[in-house]
Design a protein around this motif. Structure first.
Motif, PDB file in Angstrom:
ATOM      1  N   ASN A  33       0.834   8.243  14.749  1.00 46.74           N
ATOM      2  CA  ASN A  33       2.155   7.723  14.403  1.00 46.74           C
ATOM      3  C   ASN A  33       2.937   7.228  15.622  1.00 46.74           C
ATOM      4  O   ASN A  33       4.144   7.439  15.739  1.00 46.74           O
ATOM      5  CB  ASN A  33       2.958   8.776  13.635  1.00 46.74           C
ATOM      6  CG  ASN A  33       4.039   8.155  12.774  1.00 46.74           C
ATOM      7  OD1 ASN A  33       3.918   7.014  12.349  1.00 46.74           O
ATOM      8  ND2 ASN A  33       5.084   8.906  12.504  1.00 46.74           N
ATOM      9  N   THR A  89      -8.028  16.572   9.862  1.00 47.54           N
ATOM     10  CA  THR A  89      -8.648  16.444   8.538  1.00 47.54           C
ATOM     11  C   THR A  89      -9.330  17.719   8.081  1.00 47.54           C
ATOM     12  O   THR A  89      -9.776  17.797   6.941  1.00 47.54           O
ATOM     13  CB  THR A  89      -9.667  15.288   8.510  1.00 47.54           C
ATOM     14  OG1 THR A  89     -10.688  15.553   9.480  1.00 47.54           O
ATOM     15  CG2 THR A  89      -8.992  13.952   8.815  1.00 47.54           C
ATOM     16  N   ALA A 135       0.836  -1.200   0.000  1.00 46.58           N
ATOM     17  CA  ALA A 135       0.000   0.000   0.000  1.00 46.58           C
ATOM     18  C   ALA A 135       0.870   1.249   0.000  1.00 46.58           C
ATOM     19  O   ALA A 135       1.958   1.263   0.567  1.00 46.58           O
ATOM     20  CB  ALA A 135      -0.899   0.006   1.227  1.00 46.58           C
ATOM     21  N   LEU A 136       0.364   2.279  -0.644  1.00 50.56           N
ATOM     22  CA  LEU A 136       1.079   3.551  -0.640  1.00 50.56           C
ATOM     23  C   LEU A 136       0.989   4.195   0.732  1.00 50.56           C
ATOM     24  O   LEU A 136      -0.055   4.165   1.377  1.00 50.56           O
ATOM     25  CB  LEU A 136       0.484   4.502  -1.683  1.00 50.56           C
ATOM     26  CG  LEU A 136       0.677   4.106  -3.134  1.00 50.56           C
ATOM     27  CD1 LEU A 136      -0.024   5.115  -4.049  1.00 50.56           C
ATOM     28  CD2 LEU A 136       2.149   4.046  -3.485  1.00 50.56           C
ATOM     29  N   GLN A 137       2.077   4.782   1.160  1.00 50.73           N
ATOM     30  CA  GLN A 137       2.105   5.451   2.453  1.00 50.73           C
ATOM     31  C   GLN A 137       1.646   6.898   2.282  1.00 50.73           C
ATOM     32  O   GLN A 137       2.030   7.576   1.338  1.00 50.73           O
ATOM     33  CB  GLN A 137       3.514   5.420   3.017  1.00 50.73           C
ATOM     34  CG  GLN A 137       3.602   5.821   4.446  1.00 50.73           C
ATOM     35  CD  GLN A 137       4.981   5.540   5.025  1.00 50.73           C
ATOM     36  OE1 GLN A 137       5.966   5.456   4.309  1.00 50.73           O
ATOM     37  NE2 GLN A 137       5.041   5.375   6.321  1.00 50.73           N
ATOM     38  N   GLU A 138       0.787   7.367   3.195  1.00 51.94           N
ATOM     39  CA  GLU A 138       0.297   8.736   3.148  1.00 51.94           C
ATOM     40  C   GLU A 138       1.446   9.698   3.426  1.00 51.94           C
ATOM     41  O   GLU A 138       2.202   9.520   4.361  1.00 51.94           O
ATOM     42  CB  GLU A 138      -0.801   8.930   4.190  1.00 51.94           C
ATOM     43  CG  GLU A 138      -1.507  10.243   4.112  1.00 51.94           C
ATOM     44  CD  GLU A 138      -2.700  10.312   5.056  1.00 51.94           C
ATOM     45  OE1 GLU A 138      -3.608  11.090   4.771  1.00 51.94           O
ATOM     46  OE2 GLU A 138      -2.721   9.580   6.066  1.00 51.94           O
ATOM     47  N   MET A 139       1.584  10.729   2.571  1.00 53.40           N
ATOM     48  CA  MET A 139       2.663  11.704   2.720  1.00 53.40           C
ATOM     49  C   MET A 139       2.059  13.089   2.932  1.00 53.40           C
ATOM     50  O   MET A 139       0.967  13.383   2.471  1.00 53.40           O
ATOM     51  CB  MET A 139       3.543  11.715   1.462  1.00 53.40           C
ATOM     52  CG  MET A 139       4.159  10.361   1.132  1.00 53.40           C
ATOM     53  SD  MET A 139       5.372   9.820   2.335  1.00 53.40           S
ATOM     54  CE  MET A 139       6.705  10.907   1.971  1.00 53.40           C
ATOM     55  N   PHE A 140       2.791  13.942   3.620  1.00 50.32           N
ATOM     56  CA  PHE A 140       2.353  15.304   3.901  1.00 50.32           C
ATOM     57  C   PHE A 140       3.425  16.265   3.416  1.00 50.32           C
ATOM     58  O   PHE A 140       4.610  15.999   3.585  1.00 50.32           O
ATOM     59  CB  PHE A 140       2.102  15.489   5.401  1.00 50.32           C
ATOM     60  CG  PHE A 140       1.090  14.518   5.941  1.00 50.32           C
ATOM     61  CD1 PHE A 140      -0.267  14.771   5.798  1.00 50.32           C
ATOM     62  CD2 PHE A 140       1.481  13.347   6.553  1.00 50.32           C
ATOM     63  CE1 PHE A 140      -1.207  13.878   6.283  1.00 50.32           C
ATOM     64  CE2 PHE A 140       0.544  12.448   7.033  1.00 50.32           C
ATOM     65  CZ  PHE A 140      -0.802  12.717   6.887  1.00 50.32           C
ATOM     66  N   PRO A 157      -5.784  17.670   4.703  1.00 53.46           N
ATOM     67  CA  PRO A 157      -5.317  16.911   5.856  1.00 53.46           C
ATOM     68  C   PRO A 157      -3.813  17.085   6.028  1.00 53.46           C
ATOM     69  O   PRO A 157      -3.080  17.217   5.043  1.00 53.46           O
ATOM     70  CB  PRO A 157      -5.669  15.474   5.501  1.00 53.46           C
ATOM     71  CG  PRO A 157      -5.593  15.433   4.012  1.00 53.46           C
ATOM     72  CD  PRO A 157      -6.051  16.804   3.561  1.00 53.46           C
ATOM     73  N   ASN A 158      -3.389  17.069   7.277  1.00 50.49           N
ATOM     74  CA  ASN A 158      -1.974  17.222   7.565  1.00 50.49           C
ATOM     75  C   ASN A 158      -1.701  16.791   8.999  1.00 50.49           C
ATOM     76  O   ASN A 158      -2.612  16.355   9.697  1.00 50.49           O
ATOM     77  CB  ASN A 158      -1.516  18.658   7.323  1.00 50.49           C
ATOM     78  CG  ASN A 158      -0.144  18.687   6.678  1.00 50.49           C
ATOM     79  OD1 ASN A 158       0.794  18.084   7.181  1.00 50.49           O
ATOM     80  ND2 ASN A 158      -0.036  19.389   5.553  1.00 50.49           N
ATOM     81  N   LYS A 176      -2.988  14.182  13.713  1.00 47.21           N
ATOM     82  CA  LYS A 176      -3.390  14.322  12.308  1.00 47.21           C
ATOM     83  C   LYS A 176      -4.734  15.026  12.320  1.00 47.21           C
ATOM     84  O   LYS A 176      -5.613  14.671  13.111  1.00 47.21           O
ATOM     85  CB  LYS A 176      -3.520  12.955  11.644  1.00 47.21           C
ATOM     86  CG  LYS A 176      -3.970  13.051  10.193  1.00 47.21           C
ATOM     87  CD  LYS A 176      -4.114  11.683   9.576  1.00 47.21           C
ATOM     88  CE  LYS A 176      -4.699  11.796   8.185  1.00 47.21           C
ATOM     89  NZ  LYS A 176      -5.008  10.473   7.620  1.00 47.21           N
TER      90      LYS A 176
END
Length: 86
Positions: free
Chosen positions: A73, A58, A2-7, A41-42, A56
């Motif tokens: 995290n 939204t 799965a792709l990891q969520e990035m900020f 989101p961040n 985090k």
């Protein structure tokens, strides 16, 4: 995999403060100046050093962060006093 969520990164880590104390389960957080933080989101960090909590969010509505996931995290959600840095 799965792709990891990035900020997106923010240069010089702009900061603000909590405008009111929060509990360890609160999912809306009011700041002195939410415009200092990136659009949702961040993620953001409350506090400093080993005791800091990553959150985090939204959404942002005025100076309020909404849809907050506490203890993000692997950090620990905790109560924080008015004026703590974010």
């Amino acid at each position: 995999m799965a792709l990891q969520e990035m900020f997106p990164a923010v240069a010089n880590s702009p900061a603000t403060e909590l405008s009111a104390a929060i509990t360890d389960i609160q999912t809306t957080i009011t700041l002195l100046d939410a415009s200092k933080l990136p659009d949702a989101p961040n993620i953001a960090t409350i506090g400093v050093d080993e005791s800091a909590e990553t959150i985090k969010y939204t959404g942002k509505s005025g100076n309020t962060l909404t849809g907050v996931t506490r203890g993000f995290n692997g950090t620990v959600a905790k109560a924080w006093a008015t004026g703590v840095g974010v």
